[in-house]
Design an enzyme around this catalytic site. Structure first.
Site, PDB file in Angstrom:
ATOM      1  CE1 TYR A 109      23.749 131.883  54.963  1.00  0.00           C
ATOM      2  CE2 TYR A 109      24.933 130.443  53.520  1.00  0.00           C
ATOM      3  CZ  TYR A 109      23.807 131.297  53.692  1.00  0.00           C
ATOM      4  OH  TYR A 109      22.841 131.716  52.735  1.00  0.00           O
TER       5      TYR A 109
ATOM      6  CG  ASN B 202      19.611 142.306  56.638  1.00  0.00           C
ATOM      7  OD1 ASN B 202      19.356 143.369  57.098  1.00  0.00           O
ATOM      8  ND2 ASN B 202      20.360 142.274  55.515  1.00  0.00           N
TER       9      ASN B 202
ATOM     10  CB  CYS C 257      22.092 139.149  54.182  1.00  0.00           C
ATOM     11  SG  CYS C 257      20.788 139.840  53.249  1.00  0.00           S
ATOM     12  CG  HIS C 258      24.288 140.660  48.231  1.00  0.00           C
ATOM     13  ND1 HIS C 258      24.149 141.942  48.901  1.00  0.00           N
ATOM     14  CD2 HIS C 258      25.426 140.795  47.522  1.00  0.00           C
ATOM     15  CE1 HIS C 258      24.905 142.769  48.659  1.00  0.00           C
ATOM     16  NE2 HIS C 258      25.894 142.134  47.716  1.00  0.00           N
TER      17      HIS C 258
ATOM     18  CD  GLU D  64      28.739 143.303  46.344  1.00  0.00           C
ATOM     19  OE1 GLU D  64      29.843 142.814  47.002  1.00  0.00           O
ATOM     20  OE2 GLU D  64      27.827 143.858  46.642  1.00  0.00           O
TER      21      GLU D  64
END
Length: 83
Positions: free
Chosen positions: A17, A40, A48-49, A75
């Site tokens: 962040y 979002n 945003c994850h 991912e």
């Protein structure tokens, strides 16, 4: 902030962040980054994850923490859940 996230944090990577706040020239605005991620409107398009806490935690996610864990595992950022 959402543009910086979409353009600057590729698949399979994460950003903190505070780091994202620094990237957009707003040092000290880590909470504002969190608020922007929470509002979002397109979390599938703007990932945003991929924004995580600087202390090593995964932070929050509007879709729920389990969903965030699964997306990060997909991912390759986190190990895949066993079940």
């Amino acid at each position: 902030m959402l543009h910086a996230l979409a353009d600057g944090v590729p698949y399979g990577s994460v950003v903190g962040y505070q780091d994202l706040a620094d990237r957009v020239g707003e040092p000290g605005a880590a909470r504002a980054v969190g608020a922007a991620m929470g509002s979002n409107p397109l979390p599938v398009i703007v990932p945003c994850h991929r924004v995580v806490a600087s202390d090593g935690g995964i932070g929050g996610f509007g879709g729920g923490l389990e969903t965030k864990r699964l997306l990060l595992a997909l991912e390759g950022v986190l190990p895949a859940p066993l079940f």
